[in-house]
Design a protein around this motif. Structure first.
Motif, short mmCIF file in Angstrom:
data_model
loop_
_atom_site.label_atom_id
_atom_site.label_comp_id
_atom_site.label_asym_id
_atom_site.label_seq_id
_atom_site.Cartn_x
_atom_site.Cartn_y
_atom_site.Cartn_z
N ALA A 27 0.89 -1.28 -0.36
CA ALA A 27 0.03 -0.04 0.05
C ALA A 27 0.84 1.12 0.12
O ALA A 27 1.24 1.76 0.99
N ASN A 68 4.50 0.62 -4.72
CA ASN A 68 3.36 0.73 -4.75
C ASN A 68 2.45 1.27 -4.91
O ASN A 68 2.04 1.95 -5.49
N ASP A 76 -4.24 4.19 -3.68
CA ASP A 76 -5.28 3.95 -2.65
C ASP A 76 -6.14 3.87 -4.33
O ASP A 76 -7.20 3.14 -4.04
N LEU A 131 -5.49 0.29 -5.75
CA LEU A 131 -6.44 -1.00 -4.70
C LEU A 131 -7.70 -0.52 -5.30
O LEU A 131 -7.99 -1.51 -5.15
N HIS A 154 0.46 -4.02 6.39
CA HIS A 154 -0.54 -3.83 5.07
C HIS A 154 -1.48 -4.35 4.50
O HIS A 154 -2.90 -3.60 3.83
N TYR A 158 -4.58 -2.58 5.96
CA TYR A 158 -4.82 -1.75 5.39
C TYR A 158 -5.56 -2.42 4.05
O TYR A 158 -6.45 -1.31 3.43
N ILE A 159 -5.24 -3.06 3.24
CA ILE A 159 -5.91 -3.20 2.06
C ILE A 159 -6.92 -4.05 2.50
O ILE A 159 -7.88 -3.57 2.27
#
Ligand code: ZN
Length: 369
Positions: free
Chosen positions: A247, A256, A259, A262, A299, A302-303
């Motif tokens: 992330a 990486n 957002d 992602l 990570h 977060y994801i």
């Protein structure tokens, strides 16, 4: 130890579950070096991260096994793949492109050596082409190898080679490594930096994505720059996948995912395999093995919080990068699973992270059993 004994041992260990992993460079480490007196896939070693005995100890059932063409044809056994990405780096410099003919020769030999290893494995290793074959391997304790190219330099821009390598088992392909080629442009190993570092896919790159969709080859977005990423989003009708990335909001490395990236992966029902490379995990971007494994947990948390538990998995980069010494090698995977459990992920979530998410994405992409 024979397979039946090993399977029983695995089945009797309550807190292990089969792990399928998004990325390793073990094929590059083993074969040429073995001839020079290095390690073997079939013998437990203290070198590197992955061999068959250690895979069984760690519950590693299989993964994407990468072939990435070394930059220097004169030193194919010396491939320092992930160059340091520290705050003190200056300039944004991609490694030079490699020659297609050299890349095709190197890759053909590497694919051949992979099948020699399978032939020497006495049924303990299999190259899988369908999810049914993959599930059979995970059930039976056979190491499952998904053939992956990290960069498409071995494939001619007219794409004839893609069809040949597909028949030879290719089921996953990153259009680029961190360098330019006929299909697009990679990102440099640089921190801190946005992944928006250059042009998008070339026309040949766009044709490559369409052909991968038609054949049922997974397109890997790791190492691709951001404009190339959005080109794939527009072109591809398969789930979006980054096999070994993390992330950008936590570690602003060019490797990486932002957002927005992602979110696009989540909306496509895709998967992010979280990379264990310490420089892509740590807030300071430093290459230090003395990095707690909770950085991987951070990570993943977060994801999964941002795009959902169905869209995060492992992408270790075993044998290709400096990983947290708390994990150490593939035998440390149960410690990582324990840390995720301690963080609050339940057994259903852990099954998704360790293998189910990868199996779903592959089944949707490969378009067959
Ligand atoms: Zn990589």
């Amino acid at each position: 130890m024979d397979i039946a004994e090993e399977k029983e041992e695995t089945m009797n260990t309550p807190d292990t579950m089969p792990i399928f992993d998004g990325h390793n460079d073990t094929l590059l480490q083993l074969s040429p070096i073995k001839r020079a007196g290095g390690r073997s896939l079939f013998e437990r070693s203290k070198q590197g991260h992955l061999d068959l005995p250690r895979a069984r100890t760690g519950g590693f059932g299989g993964g994407m096994f990468a072939i990435c063409v070394p930059p220097n044809p004169d030193q194919p056994d010396v491939f320092v793949k992930e160059t340091p990405a520290t705050k003190t780096d200056v300039g944004i410099k991609l490694q030079p492109a490699v020659d297609h003919t050299y890349a095709q020769q190197f890759t053909l030999s590497a694919v051949g050596r992979m099948f020699r290893l399978v032939a020497e494995s006495n049924g303990q290793v299999q190259v899988v082409r369908t999810v049914d074959e993959l599930e059979h391997c995970l059930d039976q304790g056979i190491l499952a190898v998904v053939l992956h190219f990290e960069g498409a330099e071995a494939i001619d821009p007219a794409l004839d080679g893609l069809y040949a390598f597909y028949e030879a088992g290719l089921r996953s392909l990153g259009p680029v490594w961190s360098r330019p080629n006929a299909f697009g442009y990679g990102v440099p190993f640089k921190f801190p930096l946005s992944p928006d570092t250059g042009p998008g896919l070339t026309e040949a790159g766009r044709e490559l994505i369409r052909a991968c969709n038609r054949l049922g080859i997974l397109v890997d977005l790791s190492h691709l720059n951001e404009r190339g990423f959005w080109d794939v989003v527009r072109l591809s009708d398969a789930p979006l996948v980054a096999t070994h990335s993390a992330a950008h909001a936590l570690t602003p490395s060019a490797r990486n995912l932002t957002d927005a990236q992602l979110d696009a992966i989540g909306e496509s029902n895709g998967v992010v395999g979280v990379n264990f490379y310490v420089a892509d995990l740590r807030a300071d971007g430093r290459v230090e093995a003395d990095t707690p494994l909770t950085e991987v947990v951070r990570h993943i948390d977060y994801i999964s919080t941002r795009i959902g538990i169905d869209h995060v998995a492992f992408g270790s980069d075993f044998d290709g990068a400096t990983i947290p010494q708390e994990i150490g090698d593939v035998t440390g995977l149960p410690r990582l699973v324990d840390a995720l459990r301690a963080h609050g992920f339940d057994e259903q979530a852990l099954r998704k992270i360790t293998h189910e998410n990868w199996l779903r994405a592959l089944r949707l992409t490969w378009r067959q059993g």
